[in-house]
Scaffold this active site. Structure first.
Site, PDB file in Angstrom:
ATOM      1  N   LYS A  52     -68.320  26.693  28.427  1.00  0.00           N
ATOM      2  CA  LYS A  52     -68.473  25.724  29.508  1.00  0.00           C
ATOM      3  C   LYS A  52     -67.858  26.275  30.802  1.00  0.00           C
ATOM      4  CE  LYS A  52     -70.082  23.532  25.949  1.00  0.00           C
ATOM      5  NZ  LYS A  52     -69.320  22.578  25.147  1.00  0.00           N
ATOM      6  N   ASP A  85     -58.086  19.835  22.797  1.00  0.00           N
ATOM      7  CA  ASP A  85     -59.319  20.452  23.295  1.00  0.00           C
ATOM      8  C   ASP A  85     -59.309  20.274  24.812  1.00  0.00           C
ATOM      9  OD1 ASP A  85     -61.944  20.919  24.184  1.00  0.00           O
ATOM     10  OD2 ASP A  85     -62.826  20.313  22.274  1.00  0.00           O
TER      11      ASP A  85
HETATM   12  C1  LIG Z   1     -69.143  22.412  23.695  1.00  0.00           C
HETATM   13  C2  LIG Z   1     -67.863  21.850  23.230  1.00  0.00           C
HETATM   14  C3  LIG Z   1     -67.272  22.293  22.038  1.00  0.00           C
HETATM   15  C4  LIG Z   1     -67.923  23.317  21.130  1.00  0.00           C
HETATM   16  O1  LIG Z   1     -67.967  24.577  21.725  1.00  0.00           O
HETATM   17  P1  LIG Z   1     -69.119  25.676  21.427  1.00  0.00           P
HETATM   18  O2  LIG Z   1     -68.783  26.769  22.355  1.00  0.00           O
HETATM   19  O3  LIG Z   1     -70.426  25.018  21.718  1.00  0.00           O
HETATM   20  O4  LIG Z   1     -68.996  26.038  19.990  1.00  0.00           O
HETATM   21  C5  LIG Z   1     -66.040  21.755  21.696  1.00  0.00           C
HETATM   22  N1  LIG Z   1     -65.438  20.822  22.449  1.00  0.00           N
HETATM   23  C6  LIG Z   1     -65.987  20.360  23.589  1.00  0.00           C
HETATM   24  C7  LIG Z   1     -65.268  19.322  24.376  1.00  0.00           C
HETATM   25  C8  LIG Z   1     -67.222  20.850  24.017  1.00  0.00           C
HETATM   26  O5  LIG Z   1     -67.761  20.383  25.141  1.00  0.00           O
END
Ligand SMILES: *Cc1c(COP(=O)(O)O)cnc(C)c1O
Length: 390
Positions: free
Chosen positions: A198, A173
Site C-alpha cells: 500500500k 497493523d
Molecule cells: C492489504 C492489507 C493487508 C494484507 O497485505 P497484502 O500485502 O495484500 O498481503 C493487511 N492489512 C491491511 C490493513 C491491508 O490493507
C-alpha cells in the site's frame, strides 16, 4: 540517523550508498548464495533466505522509520502477519479487533484454528471490553487502527497497557497510517506490521510485507521464523519498495490533504448516509487518533443507501481505478462487501458496518479539483437513478 526528521530519514540511510562504488542506490544483489573464505571463516551472508544485502537495506530502513531495533521484509502483508502469528503456539489465544482486514480474518479463523490457536473478536475501541476478554491463555492482542474499511480508532497505548498487565504481546497493523503518521512501537506495541503493498511502496507495482520490533528477544524469534518459514521478499521487490519509500512523505501528505477535502464534500452531500473519516472532529475516535497519530490519512469510506446506488456511482466515476488495494499514486475506489471483505460471512460483515452501500476511496495524487468534479457528476447520476425509482 535518529536525530534527523522523518522526511530526511526517508532519503538518507547508512545502507543507501554502496560502499564499493558510491552508487546512491542499493545494488540489486541477485545472489542466492555467498562465497566463503574457508571452512572456518564465514562472511556476513551465507544464503539469501537467511539474509540478502538488498533486502537487509529495506529491513534496516523500516526498523529505523518505526523507531525499532529490527525489521523484516516478507513476500506480502499477509506473509508478514502470518509469520508474526507463528510466534504463538498450540493452545494460545489471540484477541483481535473485530473489524480487522479480511485476509487477517481468514488467517485467524480458518488457518490458526487448525493449529489449535483460538481467537475472540471484540470491539477494541472499548478498553474495558478488551481487558474483560483477556483469557489466561491470551498471548497476543491484535490491533488495526484506523480499521479497514470503517476507520474505527483503537487506543494503542491503552491496549498495550492491558496487554503488558496480562503478559501478552501487542501487534499493530500500521498499514493505513505508516510510520509517517503513527509509530506504534513508541506507544508500547511489540510488533508493528505492514502491508507494504500500500502506501509504503505506493505505486501499485509491488506486493510486500514488513514488520518492525523493538525488543531484541522478539527480534531473534521473528528472525528465526522468517528463516524457517521462508516467506521472504525478493530482491527486485525489495529494491522497488526502497525506491517507493523515498517519496512516502510527499505522497501521503498530498493524498491526505485531498482526502480531507473529499471527506468534507461527501459529508455535506445529501445522498451520502455516512462518511467514515478519522479527521472529522466529531468522529468517535478523533481525540485518541489526534493523540497517537499526526495525520488522518488518505483513506475514507462512505455509505450510499443501497448496492444499486453504489453500483451507479462506481460505473459513473471516471478517474479512480475500481479495484482492491489502496495507498497508491492513483486513486482507488473499492467495494468492500465483495472485494477486501468477501472472505467474511454476510452477517459478520453487516455487524461490522460493511453494508451493501459502503464504498471505500483511497485518494491518490490526482488534482483534488478533478476528483471532486468526478465525484459530483457521479453523484448526480446516482440522484437521477434514485428519482427514477420513486
Ligand atoms: C492489504 C492489507 C493487508 C494484507 O497485505 P497484502 O500485502 O495484500 O498481503 C493487511 N492489512 C491491511 C490493513 C491491508 O490493507
Amino acid at each position: 540517523m535518529t536525530n534527523h526528521h522523518f522526511d530526511t530519514k526517508l532519503l538518507h540511510q547508512p545502507s543507501y550508498i554502496d560502499k564499493q562504488t558510491g552508487a546512491v542506490n542499493v545494488p540489486l544483489h541477485y545472489s542466492s548464495t555467498y562465497h566463503q573464505q574457508s571452512i572456518d571463516e564465514f562472511g556476513p551472508y551465507d544464503y539469501s533466505r537467511s539474509g540478502n544485502p538488498t533486502r537487509e537495506s529495506l529491513e534496516d530502513t523500516i526498523a529505523d522509520l518505526e523507531n525499532g531495533h529490527a525489521g523484516f521484509a516478507f513476500a506480502s502483508g499477509m506473509a508478514a502477519i502470518s509469520s508474526a502469528f507463528m510466534l504463538l503456539s498450540a493452545g494460545d489465544h489471540v484477541l483481535v479487533s473485530k473489524d480487522v482486514y479480511g485476509g487477517t480474518y481468514r488467517m485467524i479463523t480458518e488457518v490458526l484454528t487448525r493449529f489449535d490457536i483460538d481467537h475472540s473478536f471484540i470491539d477494541m475501541t472499548d478498553l474495558d471490553e478488551t481487558a474483560r476478554n483477556v483469557q489466561p491463555n491470551t498471548k497476543v492482542i491484535y490491533v488495526e487502527t484506523p480499521s479497514n474499511p470503517t476507520l474505527n480508532i483503537t487506543d494503542i497505548e491503552g491496549v498495550a497497557k492491558v496487554a503488558k498487565a496480562h503478559g501478552c504481546l501487542t501487534f499493530v497493523d500500521n498499514t493505513f497510517m505508516t510510520p509517517l503518521y503513527q509509530k506504534p512501537l513508541d506507544l508500547g506495541a511489540d510488533v508493528v506490521l505492514h502491508s507494504a503493498t500500500k502506501f509504503l511502496s505506493g505505486h501499485s507495482d509491488v506486493v510486500a510485507g514488513l514488520a518492525a520490533v523493538k525488543d531484541e528477544e522478539i527480534a531473534a524469534q521473528l528472525k528465526f521464523i522468517q528463516n524457517s518459514f521462508g516467506s521472504i521478499l525478493g530482491v527486485q521487490d525489495s529494491w522497488l519498495l526502497l525506491r517507493g519509500l523515498k517519496t512516502l512523505s510527499v505522497r501521503l501528505k498530498q493524498s491526505s490533504d485531498s482526502a480531507r477535502e473529499i471527506a468534507q464534500y461527501l459529508h455535506h452531500h445529501p445522498l451520502i448516509d455516512e462518511v467514515y473519516y478519522p479527521g472529522f472532529s466529531f468522529h468517535a475516535g478523533y481525540h485518541i487518533h489526534q493523540r497517537q497519530a499526526t495525520g488522518a490519512g488518505a483513506v475514507l469510506s462512505f455509505r450510499l443507501p443501497d448496492k444499486k446506488s453504489a453500483g451507479v456511482l462506481v460505473e459513473a466515476m471516471k478517474i479512480p481505478v475500481f479495484a482492491v488495494s489502496l495507498g497508491a499514486v492513483e486513486s482507488i475506489l473499492s467495494y468492500p462487501a465483495t472485494m477486501s471483505h468477501a472472505a467474511m460471512p454476510l452477517s459478520e460483515r453487516e455487524s461490522r458496518g460493511i453494508t451493501s452501500g459502503l464504498l471505500r476511496l483511497s485518494v491518490g495524487l490526482e488534482d483534488p479539483g478533478d476528483l471532486l468534479k468526478d465525484l459530483r457528476q457521479a453523484l448526480d447520476k446516482v440522484a437521477a437513478y434514485q428519482t427514477l425509482q420513486v
